[in-house]
Scaffold this motif. Structure first.
Motif, PDB file in Angstrom:
ATOM      1  N   ALA A  83       0.835  -1.201   0.000  1.00 32.76           N
ATOM      2  CA  ALA A  83       0.000   0.000   0.000  1.00 32.76           C
ATOM      3  C   ALA A  83       0.870   1.251   0.000  1.00 32.76           C
ATOM      4  O   ALA A  83       0.571   2.244  -0.682  1.00 32.76           O
ATOM      5  N   TYR A  84       1.972   1.212   0.745  1.00 27.64           N
ATOM      6  CA  TYR A  84       2.905   2.344   0.765  1.00 27.64           C
ATOM      7  C   TYR A  84       3.563   2.538  -0.597  1.00 27.64           C
ATOM      8  O   TYR A  84       3.732   3.672  -1.058  1.00 27.64           O
ATOM      9  N   ASP A  85       3.911   1.440  -1.251  1.00 28.60           N
ATOM     10  CA  ASP A  85       4.503   1.515  -2.594  1.00 28.60           C
ATOM     11  C   ASP A  85       3.536   2.159  -3.576  1.00 28.60           C
ATOM     12  O   ASP A  85       3.927   3.026  -4.363  1.00 28.60           O
ATOM     13  N   CYS A  86       2.280   1.748  -3.501  1.00 26.04           N
ATOM     14  CA  CYS A  86       1.255   2.334  -4.381  1.00 26.04           C
ATOM     15  C   CYS A  86       1.052   3.815  -4.064  1.00 26.04           C
ATOM     16  O   CYS A  86       0.873   4.638  -4.959  1.00 26.04           O
ATOM     17  N   PHE A  87       1.084   4.150  -2.776  1.00 33.07           N
ATOM     18  CA  PHE A  87       0.932   5.545  -2.348  1.00 33.07           C
ATOM     19  C   PHE A  87       2.047   6.413  -2.916  1.00 33.07           C
ATOM     20  O   PHE A  87       1.810   7.504  -3.445  1.00 33.07           O
ATOM     21  N   MET A  88       3.296   5.937  -2.821  1.00 28.71           N
ATOM     22  CA  MET A  88       4.417   6.716  -3.334  1.00 28.71           C
ATOM     23  C   MET A  88       4.362   6.849  -4.848  1.00 28.71           C
ATOM     24  O   MET A  88       4.687   7.900  -5.403  1.00 28.71           O
ATOM     25  N   ALA A  89       3.928   5.778  -5.530  1.00 26.12           N
ATOM     26  CA  ALA A  89       3.894   5.811  -6.995  1.00 26.12           C
ATOM     27  C   ALA A  89       2.869   6.806  -7.516  1.00 26.12           C
ATOM     28  O   ALA A  89       3.088   7.453  -8.551  1.00 26.12           O
ATOM     29  N   ILE A  90       1.744   6.963  -6.828  1.00 29.79           N
ATOM     30  CA  ILE A  90       0.665   7.818  -7.315  1.00 29.79           C
ATOM     31  C   ILE A  90       0.700   9.203  -6.684  1.00 29.79           C
ATOM     32  O   ILE A  90       0.511  10.213  -7.372  1.00 29.79           O
ATOM     33  N   CYS A  91       0.962   9.277  -5.386  1.00 26.02           N
ATOM     34  CA  CYS A  91       0.892  10.557  -4.683  1.00 26.02           C
ATOM     35  C   CYS A  91       2.217  11.319  -4.697  1.00 26.02           C
ATOM     36  O   CYS A  91       2.228  12.538  -4.531  1.00 26.02           O
ATOM     37  N   SER A  92       3.322  10.639  -4.861  1.00 32.15           N
ATOM     38  CA  SER A  92       4.624  11.300  -4.896  1.00 32.15           C
ATOM     39  C   SER A  92       5.517  10.663  -5.951  1.00 32.15           C
ATOM     40  O   SER A  92       6.574  10.091  -5.650  1.00 32.15           O
ATOM     41  N   PRO A  93       5.119  10.743  -7.224  1.00 37.64           N
ATOM     42  CA  PRO A  93       5.853  10.033  -8.290  1.00 37.64           C
ATOM     43  C   PRO A  93       7.279  10.522  -8.496  1.00 37.64           C
ATOM     44  O   PRO A  93       8.147   9.743  -8.898  1.00 37.64           O
ATOM     45  N   LEU A  94       7.558  11.819  -8.222  1.00 36.63           N
ATOM     46  CA  LEU A  94       8.906  12.348  -8.441  1.00 36.63           C
ATOM     47  C   LEU A  94       9.905  11.792  -7.435  1.00 36.63           C
ATOM     48  O   LEU A  94      11.107  11.729  -7.716  1.00 36.63           O
ATOM     49  N   ARG A  95       9.437  11.390  -6.263  1.00 35.62           N
ATOM     50  CA  ARG A  95      10.323  10.838  -5.238  1.00 35.62           C
ATOM     51  C   ARG A  95      10.324   9.305  -5.252  1.00 35.62           C
ATOM     52  O   ARG A  95      11.061   8.682  -4.490  1.00 35.62           O
ATOM     53  N   VAL A 177      -3.198   1.763   8.302  1.00 34.38           N
ATOM     54  CA  VAL A 177      -2.206   2.257   7.347  1.00 34.38           C
ATOM     55  C   VAL A 177      -2.655   1.994   5.909  1.00 34.38           C
ATOM     56  O   VAL A 177      -2.547   2.870   5.036  1.00 34.38           O
ATOM     57  N   VAL A 178      -3.182   0.789   5.656  1.00 34.90           N
ATOM     58  CA  VAL A 178      -3.649   0.452   4.307  1.00 34.90           C
ATOM     59  C   VAL A 178      -4.803   1.362   3.893  1.00 34.90           C
ATOM     60  O   VAL A 178      -4.826   1.902   2.775  1.00 34.90           O
ATOM     61  N   LEU A 179      -5.776   1.548   4.786  1.00 33.79           N
ATOM     62  CA  LEU A 179      -6.935   2.389   4.463  1.00 33.79           C
ATOM     63  C   LEU A 179      -6.530   3.843   4.249  1.00 33.79           C
ATOM     64  O   LEU A 179      -7.024   4.507   3.332  1.00 33.79           O
ATOM     65  N   ILE A 180      -5.627   4.343   5.087  1.00 33.91           N
ATOM     66  CA  ILE A 180      -5.165   5.724   4.925  1.00 33.91           C
ATOM     67  C   ILE A 180      -4.424   5.891   3.603  1.00 33.91           C
ATOM     68  O   ILE A 180      -4.615   6.887   2.884  1.00 33.91           O
ATOM     69  N   SER A 181      -3.589   4.914   3.265  1.00 32.78           N
ATOM     70  CA  SER A 181      -2.835   4.992   2.008  1.00 32.78           C
ATOM     71  C   SER A 181      -3.771   5.043   0.810  1.00 32.78           C
ATOM     72  O   SER A 181      -3.622   5.900  -0.074  1.00 32.78           O
ATOM     73  N   TYR A 182      -4.745   4.131   0.787  1.00 37.73           N
ATOM     74  CA  TYR A 182      -5.686   4.123  -0.336  1.00 37.73           C
ATOM     75  C   TYR A 182      -6.608   5.329  -0.312  1.00 37.73           C
ATOM     76  O   TYR A 182      -7.112   5.758  -1.358  1.00 37.73           O
ATOM     77  N   GLY A 183      -6.827   5.892   0.869  1.00 38.01           N
ATOM     78  CA  GLY A 183      -7.607   7.126   0.942  1.00 38.01           C
ATOM     79  C   GLY A 183      -6.887   8.270   0.258  1.00 38.01           C
ATOM     80  O   GLY A 183      -7.487   9.014  -0.538  1.00 38.01           O
ATOM     81  N   TYR A 184      -5.594   8.429   0.563  1.00 37.68           N
ATOM     82  CA  TYR A 184      -4.798   9.461  -0.109  1.00 37.68           C
ATOM     83  C   TYR A 184      -4.711   9.207  -1.605  1.00 37.68           C
ATOM     84  O   TYR A 184      -4.749  10.146  -2.416  1.00 37.68           O
TER      85      TYR A 184
END
Length: 260
Positions: A83-95, A177-184
């Protein structure tokens, strides 16, 4: 057979295809490996009990429980990492390329195994130091703590408290953590003002979220709510979801999720 074929295929394809050697597929390969361990730890002995012998030695019971607890805890933490990997890929792609480097991905996966091993050693050591009564009948299709505590001769209040606190913190914490990640992730997708991309995300990740919800939901009912499940018959039914159904569903749901 469906579980074995699906997860072995996933591992083989990701390993052989050089285009899939990056973070997301590295985590998917480890998830498939854990699901494959599910089928190896629980299914063979359960099928043997249904067909012929229903006897298992005390040492075998402890061994199966240790590896079951190791796998189920590790998978819970691995789903958080995914979920964190997906969060970084979509919400912070430059980092993303800096944050999810191969070395860091390996450390994250090793961390999930270490956490799973610690919880497994704690639960196993506390449970199997109890004295047990003459009755050796376990009303369950695999080795778990609740049915074993029912035949303990000593007071098992401490064991039940530790299981509730530790497993409750793990299940509730990882679920949040999973729900918050997918929420963002959902909020970020909606802000893109691209209907096609938003529809693609929800359609491809829907099945994966369903599998994750079943996994965490059944664990929450079983281990994080004392007294929520009163009878062992109900426990048997609920246990089927995270021991047999989820490992079979994960290959198809994760493949669906990788289309984004």
């Amino acid at each position: 057979m469906v579980t074995i074929m699906g997860n072995v295929t996933m591992i083989t394809v990701i390993t052989l295809d050089a285009h899939l050697h990056f973070a997301m597929y590295f985590f998917l390969k480890n998830l498939s490996f854990l699901d494959l361990c599910y089928s190896s730890v629980i299914a063979p002995n359960a099928l043997a009990n249904f067909s012929s012998s229903k006897v298992i030695s005390f040492e075998s019971y402890a061994t199966q429980f240790f590896f079951f607890s190791l796998v189920v805890t590790t998978e819970g933490f691995l789903l958080v990492v995914m979920a964190y990997d997906c969060f970084m890929a979509i919400c912070s792609p430059l980092r993303y390329s800096v944050t999810m480097q191969p070395g860091k991905c390996t450390q994250l996966v090793l961390g999930t195994y270490c956490d799973g091993c610690l919880n497994s050693m704690l639960q196993t050591s506390l449970t199997f130091q109890l004295p047990f009564c003459s009755s050796s009948h376990i009303n369950h299709f695999f080795c778990d703590v609740p049915p074993l505590l029912q035949i303990a001769c000593a007071d098992s209040a401490v064991n039940e408290l530790v299981m509730f606190v530790v497993c409750g913190l793990i299940v509730v914490g990882t679920t949040r953590v999973v729900l918050i990640s997918y929420g963002y992730i959902t909020v970020t997708i909606l802000k893109m003002h691209s209907g096609s991309r938003g529809y693609k995300f929800f359609s491809t990740c829907g099945s994966h979220l369903t599998a994750v919800s079943l996994f965490y939901g059944t664990l929450l009912v079983m281990y994080a709510q004392p007294g929520a499940v009163e009878s062992m018959e109900q426990r048997n039914i609920i246990s089927i979801f995270y021991t047999a159904v989820i490992p079979m569903l994960n290959p198809s749901s994760t493949v669906c999720g990788t289309r984004t």
